[in-house]
Design a protein around this motif. Sequence first.
Motif, PDB file in Angstrom:
ATOM      1  N   ARG A  48       4.457  10.024   0.759  1.00  0.00           N
ATOM      2  CA  ARG A  48       4.284  10.381   2.175  1.00  0.00           C
ATOM      3  C   ARG A  48       5.557  10.077   2.964  1.00  0.00           C
ATOM      4  O   ARG A  48       5.951  10.854   3.840  1.00  0.00           O
ATOM      5  N   ASP A  49       6.179   8.951   2.649  1.00  0.00           N
ATOM      6  CA  ASP A  49       7.428   8.606   3.327  1.00  0.00           C
ATOM      7  C   ASP A  49       8.528   9.596   2.971  1.00  0.00           C
ATOM      8  O   ASP A  49       9.355   9.957   3.819  1.00  0.00           O
ATOM      9  N   GLU A  50       8.552  10.046   1.715  1.00  0.00           N
ATOM     10  CA  GLU A  50       9.553  11.030   1.293  1.00  0.00           C
ATOM     11  C   GLU A  50       9.323  12.369   1.978  1.00  0.00           C
ATOM     12  O   GLU A  50      10.270  13.086   2.310  1.00  0.00           O
ATOM     13  N   VAL A  51       8.053  12.716   2.195  1.00  0.00           N
ATOM     14  CA  VAL A  51       7.739  13.962   2.922  1.00  0.00           C
ATOM     15  C   VAL A  51       8.245  13.873   4.355  1.00  0.00           C
ATOM     16  O   VAL A  51       8.875  14.802   4.871  1.00  0.00           O
ATOM     17  N   ARG A  52       7.999  12.742   5.018  1.00  0.00           N
ATOM     18  CA  ARG A  52       8.462  12.566   6.395  1.00  0.00           C
ATOM     19  C   ARG A  52       9.984  12.621   6.483  1.00  0.00           C
ATOM     20  O   ARG A  52      10.543  13.105   7.467  1.00  0.00           O
ATOM     21  N   ALA A  53      10.648  12.122   5.444  1.00  0.00           N
ATOM     22  CA  ALA A  53      12.118  12.117   5.443  1.00  0.00           C
ATOM     23  C   ALA A  53      12.703  13.454   5.032  1.00  0.00           C
ATOM     24  O   ALA A  53      13.924  13.623   5.027  1.00  0.00           O
ATOM     25  N   ARG A  55      12.585  14.823   2.043  1.00  0.00           N
ATOM     26  CA  ARG A  55      13.088  14.846   0.665  1.00  0.00           C
ATOM     27  C   ARG A  55      12.044  15.318  -0.339  1.00  0.00           C
ATOM     28  O   ARG A  55      12.348  15.456  -1.523  1.00  0.00           O
ATOM     29  N   PHE A  56      10.815  15.540   0.129  1.00  0.00           N
ATOM     30  CA  PHE A  56       9.773  16.003  -0.783  1.00  0.00           C
ATOM     31  C   PHE A  56       8.914  17.036  -0.072  1.00  0.00           C
ATOM     32  O   PHE A  56       8.573  16.872   1.118  1.00  0.00           O
ATOM     33  N   ARG A  57       8.588  18.081  -0.778  1.00  0.00           N
ATOM     34  CA  ARG A  57       7.827  19.189  -0.184  1.00  0.00           C
ATOM     35  C   ARG A  57       6.409  18.735   0.154  1.00  0.00           C
ATOM     36  O   ARG A  57       5.713  18.151  -0.674  1.00  0.00           O
ATOM     37  N   GLU A  58       5.996  19.025   1.372  1.00  0.00           N
ATOM     38  CA  GLU A  58       4.666  18.628   1.808  1.00  0.00           C
ATOM     39  C   GLU A  58       3.585  19.357   1.030  1.00  0.00           C
ATOM     40  O   GLU A  58       2.563  18.774   0.649  1.00  0.00           O
ATOM     41  N   ASP A  59       3.802  20.664   0.759  1.00  0.00           N
ATOM     42  CA  ASP A  59       2.781  21.428   0.034  1.00  0.00           C
ATOM     43  C   ASP A  59       2.618  20.924  -1.400  1.00  0.00           C
ATOM     44  O   ASP A  59       1.505  20.851  -1.923  1.00  0.00           O
ATOM     45  N   LEU A  60       3.717  20.528  -2.037  1.00  0.00           N
ATOM     46  CA  LEU A  60       3.602  19.965  -3.385  1.00  0.00           C
ATOM     47  C   LEU A  60       2.924  18.600  -3.340  1.00  0.00           C
ATOM     48  O   LEU A  60       2.137  18.256  -4.228  1.00  0.00           O
ATOM     49  N   PHE A  61       3.213  17.814  -2.307  1.00  0.00           N
ATOM     50  CA  PHE A  61       2.576  16.504  -2.181  1.00  0.00           C
ATOM     51  C   PHE A  61       1.062  16.648  -2.150  1.00  0.00           C
ATOM     52  O   PHE A  61       0.344  15.927  -2.866  1.00  0.00           O
ATOM     53  N   TYR A  62       0.547  17.561  -1.350  1.00  0.00           N
ATOM     54  CA  TYR A  62      -0.896  17.722  -1.276  1.00  0.00           C
ATOM     55  C   TYR A  62      -1.469  18.285  -2.572  1.00  0.00           C
ATOM     56  O   TYR A  62      -2.630  18.034  -2.919  1.00  0.00           O
ATOM     57  N   ARG A  63      -0.668  19.053  -3.287  1.00  0.00           N
ATOM     58  CA  ARG A  63      -1.106  19.564  -4.582  1.00  0.00           C
ATOM     59  C   ARG A  63      -1.224  18.418  -5.608  1.00  0.00           C
ATOM     60  O   ARG A  63      -2.134  18.407  -6.447  1.00  0.00           O
ATOM     61  N   LEU A  64      -0.323  17.457  -5.522  1.00  0.00           N
ATOM     62  CA  LEU A  64      -0.331  16.338  -6.466  1.00  0.00           C
ATOM     63  C   LEU A  64      -1.311  15.246  -6.077  1.00  0.00           C
ATOM     64  O   LEU A  64      -1.830  14.526  -6.935  1.00  0.00           O
ATOM     65  N   ASN A  65      -1.570  15.115  -4.791  1.00  0.00           N
ATOM     66  CA  ASN A  65      -2.326  13.972  -4.275  1.00  0.00           C
ATOM     67  C   ASN A  65      -3.835  14.189  -4.348  1.00  0.00           C
ATOM     68  O   ASN A  65      -4.583  13.687  -3.509  1.00  0.00           O
ATOM     69  N   VAL A  66      -4.292  14.912  -5.360  1.00  0.00           N
ATOM     70  CA  VAL A  66      -5.723  15.156  -5.521  1.00  0.00           C
ATOM     71  C   VAL A  66      -6.457  13.844  -5.791  1.00  0.00           C
ATOM     72  O   VAL A  66      -7.465  13.529  -5.170  1.00  0.00           O
ATOM     73  N   TYR A  67      -5.932  13.061  -6.726  1.00  0.00           N
ATOM     74  CA  TYR A  67      -6.583  11.792  -7.083  1.00  0.00           C
ATOM     75  C   TYR A  67      -5.496  10.748  -7.297  1.00  0.00           C
ATOM     76  O   TYR A  67      -5.010  10.550  -8.415  1.00  0.00           O
ATOM     77  N   PRO A  68      -5.080  10.073  -6.224  1.00  0.00           N
ATOM     78  CA  PRO A  68      -4.006   9.074  -6.361  1.00  0.00           C
ATOM     79  C   PRO A  68      -4.536   7.737  -6.873  1.00  0.00           C
ATOM     80  O   PRO A  68      -5.592   7.261  -6.448  1.00  0.00           O
ATOM     81  N   ILE A  69      -3.806   7.129  -7.779  1.00  0.00           N
ATOM     82  CA  ILE A  69      -4.131   5.797  -8.301  1.00  0.00           C
ATOM     83  C   ILE A  69      -2.912   4.912  -8.120  1.00  0.00           C
ATOM     84  O   ILE A  69      -1.837   5.212  -8.642  1.00  0.00           O
ATOM     85  N   ARG A  70      -3.077   3.828  -7.390  1.00  0.00           N
ATOM     86  CA  ARG A  70      -1.991   2.869  -7.232  1.00  0.00           C
ATOM     87  C   ARG A  70      -2.147   1.766  -8.262  1.00  0.00           C
ATOM     88  O   ARG A  70      -3.188   1.119  -8.357  1.00  0.00           O
ATOM     89  N   ILE A  71      -1.106   1.541  -9.057  1.00  0.00           N
ATOM     90  CA  ILE A  71      -1.125   0.504 -10.081  1.00  0.00           C
ATOM     91  C   ILE A  71      -0.476  -0.747  -9.491  1.00  0.00           C
ATOM     92  O   ILE A  71       0.661  -0.689  -9.017  1.00  0.00           O
ATOM     93  N   PRO A  72      -1.161  -1.884  -9.503  1.00  0.00           N
ATOM     94  CA  PRO A  72      -0.628  -3.083  -8.837  1.00  0.00           C
ATOM     95  C   PRO A  72       0.579  -3.655  -9.568  1.00  0.00           C
ATOM     96  O   PRO A  72       0.723  -3.518 -10.789  1.00  0.00           O
TER      97      PRO A  72
END
Length: 603
Positions: free
Chosen positions: A402-407, A409-426
């Motif tokens: 999300r920060d890369e999209v705001r900056a 450096r990353f396509r917003e449409d691709l971000f939403y395509r990838l962010n279907v099921y996000p898992i954060r690993i601690p």
Amino acid sequence: MPSDLPDYAENLLQRLLANRRNLFVDPSDRLSTGSPGPQHLAETVAFAPDQGNIWLFGRRYMLMQGAAFGEIRRDLIREVGLEKARGIYTSTGWHAGARLAEQVSRQWPEGDHGSLFSAGPRLNMLEGMVNVEPIRFEMNSSTGHFYAEMFWHNSLEAQEHLAHHGQGSECVCWMQTGFASGYASALLGRMVVFRETQCRATGHAACRIIGKPAEQWADLDSDTSDPERDAFFSHLFHGMSEPEYPLATQDSDTPAMLGAAPAFLRSQRMLHRVAPTQATVLLTGESGVGKELFAQYLHRHSSRNKRPLVSLNCASLPESLVEAELFGVERGAFTGADRSRPGRFERADGGTLFLDEIVSLSLDAQGKILRALQEGEIERVGGDKPIRVDVRLVAAANVQLRDEVRAGRFREDLFYRLNVYPIRIPSLRERREDIPLLMNHFLQRYCQRHQRDIPGFSSRLINTLLTHDFPGNIRELQNLVERGVISCDDGQPMDLQHITLNGELFDEDAPLGLTAEGKLGITAAPMAIAGASDGAAAALPHPAIERLTAFLNGSDERLRTSLGEVEGLVIDQALKRTGGNVTAAAHLIGLSRAQINYRLKGK
């Protein structure tokens, strides 16, 4: 439920009933802080190492490693089955709790009623089994009402069960549940049943138990179990039959996903849920937390596991080769392309494509990946016809997309395509209780690989790694253990000097907080207080410093300064030096982070 209990339980309850005091307190009372309190209970422990004895209330006890407890429990489950083992452990806990209640009542015959009850959880903590947090506690003499509810944090039983059998659908703190039930029953002179409603072994952050009189549990009304059998205890205190899930086994050729920390279990639970689906998954977390291992697990447990898992670290490729690697090349597309070859999308057809560090791709490459995902087809470099592909994409990033999209450096449409099921690993810092488990796992792996015989770790090394920040996460821990296996002599425990080569960790700012002699940095703050030349004492303008300095220099004058006061000054100065970083301050003065936090809470 049956009116008769095992002989020991029945006799004990009858003896307590004969001498019963009014043990009920008002429902508004919390677990009491009166007598016996924690200090009274701690004073009942006596060590006689020259005799080989440890005493609690004048009765002999023993210390046992948590790992040994886990091995015994695992072997018992393997030999007699899970339900039988559950009954044995619950029965053992019940008898232990009942005996302890009898000893507590005898030790403090005029003790505060609420404290007599709360001594049970406190003694369970003293034994190293669990950290108890009361939620609700009600006792009423006029109605005979009893209700207790509490959290169990850091359960040893749950931790060892997870280490050997993995996460399941049933609660596993059998001995502790039996202990709580036996203690309350013997103390109150009536049958009280505690049950777990949540457990770390089922993925919860903490275990949760509820205790109330046996007759208030609806499923005990028609119980016909034989009270002389362990199955009686299994049913009475757990109210369950054999669980439907199989015990987890670890294939020696399959990378292990080890951990019992709540943060890790939450991520693992999300992975279990999404693996059988076709959803795109986005794995996030710091470098070295195990994103590729998560991707491998996801593929193995998906319907695509008969087809290939193809991985690509996007950051490892120069921009000019990214498109060719992803989509393939036709012969003659550019100088040196002497043959046609498929790209990663084609090679993963029918399977899974794992793109690590996807944020490093250019915006142009991101756009072509988006098209491939949306259209289900790609074109090779130099080609003129589309190629159909069916891939499940798993992407990974060590920064927030999300920060890369705001900056930009990353396509917003691709971000939403990838962010279907996000898992954060601690990070490993968020799951420190898993460090010893991982250390032993890597020790076994590398001893086998390098044909070494290293029996274990020194306590100094374990304590140091438990408080280390681990910027490289699991990968860093893995490398340190392998280095130690290579450096250590056979038959010798691994120590700090075995993981610190070429002086790379000997400077003052070293991640492990070592001195030039390879020792923990425990002397800096005391030297400053005693008047060292670095001027640190001047940074602590306090009368206690002058008195302590004079005392250390041989003055016969009474110190008039408590050790607690000096300790607080040392901690304050260490925090100032490290800009408030508790971990760094702990390294500086030779304490653990937990010890620092404990002292800060007490200020």
